[in-house]
Design a protein around this motif. Structure first.
Motif, PDB file in Angstrom:
ATOM      1  N   ASP A   1     -33.220  -5.758 -18.518  1.00  0.00           N
ATOM      2  CA  ASP A   1     -33.598  -4.959 -19.678  1.00  0.00           C
ATOM      3  C   ASP A   1     -32.509  -5.022 -20.748  1.00  0.00           C
ATOM      4  OD1 ASP A   1     -36.057  -3.924 -18.699  1.00  0.00           O
ATOM      5  OD2 ASP A   1     -34.965  -2.484 -17.474  1.00  0.00           O
ATOM      6  N   ALA A   2     -31.267  -4.978 -20.313  1.00  0.00           N
ATOM      7  CA  ALA A   2     -30.146  -4.956 -21.254  1.00  0.00           C
ATOM      8  C   ALA A   2     -29.823  -6.333 -21.812  1.00  0.00           C
ATOM      9  CB  ALA A   2     -28.910  -4.382 -20.564  1.00  0.00           C
ATOM     10  N   HIS A   3     -30.200  -7.376 -21.088  1.00  0.00           N
ATOM     11  CA  HIS A   3     -29.930  -8.759 -21.516  1.00  0.00           C
ATOM     12  C   HIS A   3     -31.158  -9.609 -21.197  1.00  0.00           C
ATOM     13  CE1 HIS A   3     -25.622  -8.347 -22.489  1.00  0.00           C
ATOM     14  NE2 HIS A   3     -25.646  -7.413 -21.558  1.00  0.00           N
ATOM     15  N   ALA A   4     -32.034  -9.744 -22.167  1.00  0.00           N
ATOM     16  CA  ALA A   4     -33.219 -10.576 -21.948  1.00  0.00           C
ATOM     17  C   ALA A   4     -32.831 -12.023 -21.706  1.00  0.00           C
ATOM     18  CB  ALA A   4     -34.153 -10.482 -23.150  1.00  0.00           C
ATOM     19  N   THR A   5     -31.720 -12.449 -22.295  1.00  0.00           N
ATOM     20  CA  THR A   5     -31.120 -13.754 -22.039  1.00  0.00           C
ATOM     21  C   THR A   5     -29.658 -13.524 -21.656  1.00  0.00           C
ATOM     22  OG1 THR A   5     -30.566 -14.002 -24.385  1.00  0.00           O
ATOM     23  CG2 THR A   5     -32.647 -14.978 -23.635  1.00  0.00           C
ATOM     24  N   ASP A   6     -29.068 -14.482 -20.955  1.00  0.00           N
ATOM     25  CA  ASP A   6     -27.737 -14.279 -20.374  1.00  0.00           C
ATOM     26  C   ASP A   6     -26.593 -14.593 -21.326  1.00  0.00           C
ATOM     27  OD1 ASP A   6     -28.750 -13.578 -17.803  1.00  0.00           O
ATOM     28  OD2 ASP A   6     -29.089 -15.693 -17.366  1.00  0.00           O
ATOM     29  N   ASP A   7     -26.886 -15.162 -22.489  1.00  0.00           N
ATOM     30  CA  ASP A   7     -25.830 -15.727 -23.330  1.00  0.00           C
ATOM     31  C   ASP A   7     -24.782 -14.707 -23.769  1.00  0.00           C
ATOM     32  OD1 ASP A   7     -27.703 -14.430 -24.934  1.00  0.00           O
ATOM     33  OD2 ASP A   7     -28.389 -16.276 -25.914  1.00  0.00           O
ATOM     34  N   HIS A   8     -25.190 -13.479 -24.091  1.00  0.00           N
ATOM     35  CA  HIS A   8     -24.227 -12.503 -24.612  1.00  0.00           C
ATOM     36  C   HIS A   8     -23.398 -11.841 -23.521  1.00  0.00           C
ATOM     37  CE1 HIS A   8     -26.228 -13.096 -28.429  1.00  0.00           C
ATOM     38  NE2 HIS A   8     -25.313 -12.345 -29.002  1.00  0.00           N
ATOM     39  N   PHE A   9     -23.710 -12.115 -22.259  1.00  0.00           N
ATOM     40  CA  PHE A   9     -22.929 -11.538 -21.174  1.00  0.00           C
ATOM     41  C   PHE A   9     -21.857 -12.487 -20.656  1.00  0.00           C
ATOM     42  CE2 PHE A   9     -22.301  -9.596 -16.921  1.00  0.00           C
ATOM     43  CZ  PHE A   9     -22.072  -8.289 -17.328  1.00  0.00           C
ATOM     44  N   MET A  10     -21.990 -13.784 -20.958  1.00  0.00           N
ATOM     45  CA  MET A  10     -21.048 -14.762 -20.397  1.00  0.00           C
ATOM     46  C   MET A  10     -19.622 -14.543 -20.877  1.00  0.00           C
ATOM     47  SD  MET A  10     -22.670 -16.593 -18.208  1.00  0.00           S
ATOM     48  CE  MET A  10     -23.601 -15.094 -17.851  1.00  0.00           C
ATOM     49  N   SER A  11     -19.459 -14.039 -22.098  1.00  0.00           N
ATOM     50  CA  SER A  11     -18.099 -13.796 -22.582  1.00  0.00           C
ATOM     51  C   SER A  11     -17.381 -12.767 -21.727  1.00  0.00           C
ATOM     52  CB  SER A  11     -18.125 -13.348 -24.045  1.00  0.00           C
ATOM     53  OG  SER A  11     -18.818 -12.119 -24.180  1.00  0.00           O
ATOM     54  N   GLY A  12     -18.139 -11.836 -21.131  1.00  0.00           N
ATOM     55  CA  GLY A  12     -17.537 -10.869 -20.230  1.00  0.00           C
ATOM     56  C   GLY A  12     -17.011 -11.519 -18.965  1.00  0.00           C
ATOM     57  N   LEU A  13     -17.722 -12.524 -18.467  1.00  0.00           N
ATOM     58  CA  LEU A  13     -17.244 -13.265 -17.296  1.00  0.00           C
ATOM     59  C   LEU A  13     -16.003 -14.073 -17.642  1.00  0.00           C
ATOM     60  CD1 LEU A  13     -18.878 -12.810 -14.713  1.00  0.00           C
ATOM     61  CD2 LEU A  13     -20.402 -12.688 -16.673  1.00  0.00           C
ATOM     62  N   PHE A  14     -15.993 -14.671 -18.831  1.00  0.00           N
ATOM     63  CA  PHE A  14     -14.818 -15.396 -19.318  1.00  0.00           C
ATOM     64  C   PHE A  14     -13.606 -14.470 -19.367  1.00  0.00           C
ATOM     65  CE2 PHE A  14     -12.307 -16.368 -23.202  1.00  0.00           C
ATOM     66  CZ  PHE A  14     -11.763 -17.586 -22.818  1.00  0.00           C
ATOM     67  N   VAL A  15     -13.794 -13.272 -19.893  1.00  0.00           N
ATOM     68  CA  VAL A  15     -12.703 -12.303 -19.966  1.00  0.00           C
ATOM     69  C   VAL A  15     -12.254 -11.893 -18.568  1.00  0.00           C
ATOM     70  CG1 VAL A  15     -12.204  -9.900 -20.580  1.00  0.00           C
ATOM     71  CG2 VAL A  15     -13.199 -11.453 -22.271  1.00  0.00           C
ATOM     72  N   ALA A  16     -13.211 -11.660 -17.675  1.00  0.00           N
ATOM     73  CA  ALA A  16     -12.846 -11.290 -16.304  1.00  0.00           C
ATOM     74  C   ALA A  16     -11.998 -12.376 -15.649  1.00  0.00           C
ATOM     75  CB  ALA A  16     -14.107 -11.022 -15.485  1.00  0.00           C
ATOM     76  N   GLY A  17     -12.315 -13.631 -15.929  1.00  0.00           N
ATOM     77  CA  GLY A  17     -11.490 -14.712 -15.409  1.00  0.00           C
ATOM     78  C   GLY A  17     -10.101 -14.715 -16.013  1.00  0.00           C
ATOM     79  N   ALA A  18     -10.017 -14.386 -17.298  1.00  0.00           N
ATOM     80  CA  ALA A  18      -8.734 -14.448 -18.006  1.00  0.00           C
ATOM     81  C   ALA A  18      -7.814 -13.292 -17.662  1.00  0.00           C
ATOM     82  CB  ALA A  18      -8.979 -14.476 -19.517  1.00  0.00           C
ATOM     83  N   VAL A  19      -8.384 -12.187 -17.147  1.00  0.00           N
ATOM     84  CA  VAL A  19      -7.552 -11.008 -16.854  1.00  0.00           C
ATOM     85  C   VAL A  19      -7.838 -10.492 -15.434  1.00  0.00           C
ATOM     86  CG1 VAL A  19      -9.126  -9.235 -17.771  1.00  0.00           C
ATOM     87  CG2 VAL A  19      -6.650  -8.894 -17.940  1.00  0.00           C
ATOM     88  N   GLY A  20      -8.300 -11.385 -14.547  1.00  0.00           N
ATOM     89  CA  GLY A  20      -8.684 -10.972 -13.206  1.00  0.00           C
ATOM     90  C   GLY A  20      -7.913 -11.669 -12.105  1.00  0.00           C
ATOM     91  N   ASP A  21      -6.717 -12.131 -12.394  1.00  0.00           N
ATOM     92  CA  ASP A  21      -5.872 -12.747 -11.393  1.00  0.00           C
ATOM     93  C   ASP A  21      -5.181 -11.659 -10.564  1.00  0.00           C
ATOM     94  OD1 ASP A  21      -4.596 -15.555 -10.730  1.00  0.00           O
ATOM     95  OD2 ASP A  21      -2.916 -14.131 -10.775  1.00  0.00           O
ATOM     96  N   LYS A  22      -4.639 -12.024  -9.407  1.00  0.00           N
ATOM     97  CA  LYS A  22      -3.872 -11.052  -8.625  1.00  0.00           C
ATOM     98  C   LYS A  22      -2.687 -10.515  -9.425  1.00  0.00           C
ATOM     99  CE  LYS A  22      -3.170 -11.213  -4.276  1.00  0.00           C
ATOM    100  NZ  LYS A  22      -4.043 -10.073  -3.890  1.00  0.00           N
TER     101      LYS A  22
END
Length: 294
Positions: free
Chosen positions: A239-260
């Motif tokens: 419902d919040a994301h009919a397509t996935d494109d606008h959520f991928m940047s959040g995954l990119f950020v999680a990778g950039a600030v999600g190290d041990k």
């Protein structure tokens, strides 16, 4: 202005996950626009080397991921915004850093290459204009992959994370709640008012918006990566994301600030702007610039 000081690591630049919203966010003043400017001012005050940004409107097919290498990019025009707000703003593509990003991605097994024809889109230059109205810093745009695999995009962010230690500012520009099909367009079409709220946001938008804030602010390190990826299984995600494109940047950020090494660095919601009734533009930041002792 210091964003926050969440751990003792002084070598890493902060990371931002911004919801850029509609094109009207470029033309109208808002809490989000004010916060973007504060983040830009702080970045300049701390002498960032450049910006590396993933947007939401550029994705490559098959296994590829592209990085912008057009030395003279144009800007895709935007609706409902006077050209004076963006037409004369000079873009500043950072080709050496773009090529370096391509090499880092290739070393990690990505089918990465430059795109020398790519023109910049509002998802990135809208935020840059708001952050740096007096001049664009050297900027590298990293595209998405159109399979929208969350783990793929986490790995992209993780691969480029070391550039934070060199003074680069990493930004994801997408949307916390971004479903154009479920927005209320009548006030915009009738009155050109993207902030009009003739009715409250619907329950699905409020629920997913809260889930995003909870997961961002209550998880750090590798747990953040898992938490953001799990949001794609949330009952209200589609419902919040009919397509996935606008959520991928959040995954990119999680990778950039999600190290041990990022354990203890929790995201914080600093600004938020609702548009078109059901689009929630949440602005999150992780970490801080820590000034050296005199």
């Amino acid at each position: 202005m210091a964003l926050m000081k969440t751990n003792s690591n002084t070598a890493l630049t902060p990371v931002h996950w911004f919801s850029h919203g509609s094109t009207m966010m470029l033309g109208e003043e808002s809490e989000s626009a004010t916060y973007w400017k504060k983040c830009g001012d702080e970045a300049l005050a701390n002498g960032i080397k450049g910006v590396i940004i993933m947007g939401a409107h550029w994705a490559s097919v098959n296994d590829k991921i592209h990085v912008a290498t057009n030395p003279h990019p144009a800007k895709s025009p935007v609706a409902y915004v006077h050209p004076s707000k963006y037409a004369d703003y000079q873009l500043n593509p950072d080709l050496p850093t773009a090529n370096r990003c391509i090499e880092l991605l290739r070393q990690e097994g990505f089918d990465a290459e430059g795109d020398a024809q790519f023109d910049w889109i509002h998802d990135t230059y809208l935020v840059l204009i708001r952050m740096f109205p007096h001049g664009c810093p050297p900027t590298t745009i990293v595209g998405m992959n159109a399979r929208y695999d969350p783990h793929y995009h986490v790995k992209v962010g993780a691969t480029l994370r070391p550039l934070r230690k060199e003074g680069y500012l990493l930004i994801g520009s997408g949307g916390a709640v971004h479903n154009l099909y479920r927005n209320k367009w009548e006030p915009m079409l009738r009155y050109r008012d993207n902030f009009a709220q003739e009715s409250p946001p619907e329950a699905w938008a409020l629920e997913f918006r809260q889930a995003v804030e909870d997961n961002v602010t209550q998880n750090a390190g590798p747990r953040l990566r898992r938490a953001i990826a799990r949001l794609m299984k949330h009952p209200q995600y589609r419902d919040a994301h009919a397509t996935d494109d606008h959520f991928m940047s959040g995954l990119f950020v999680a990778g950039a600030v999600g190290d041990k090494e990022d354990e203890g660095t929790y995201g914080k919601l600093y600004a938020e702007t609702w548009e078109l009734t059901n689009m929630c533009n949440s602005q999150f930041s992780f970490g801080s610039f820590v000034k050296s002792a005199a």
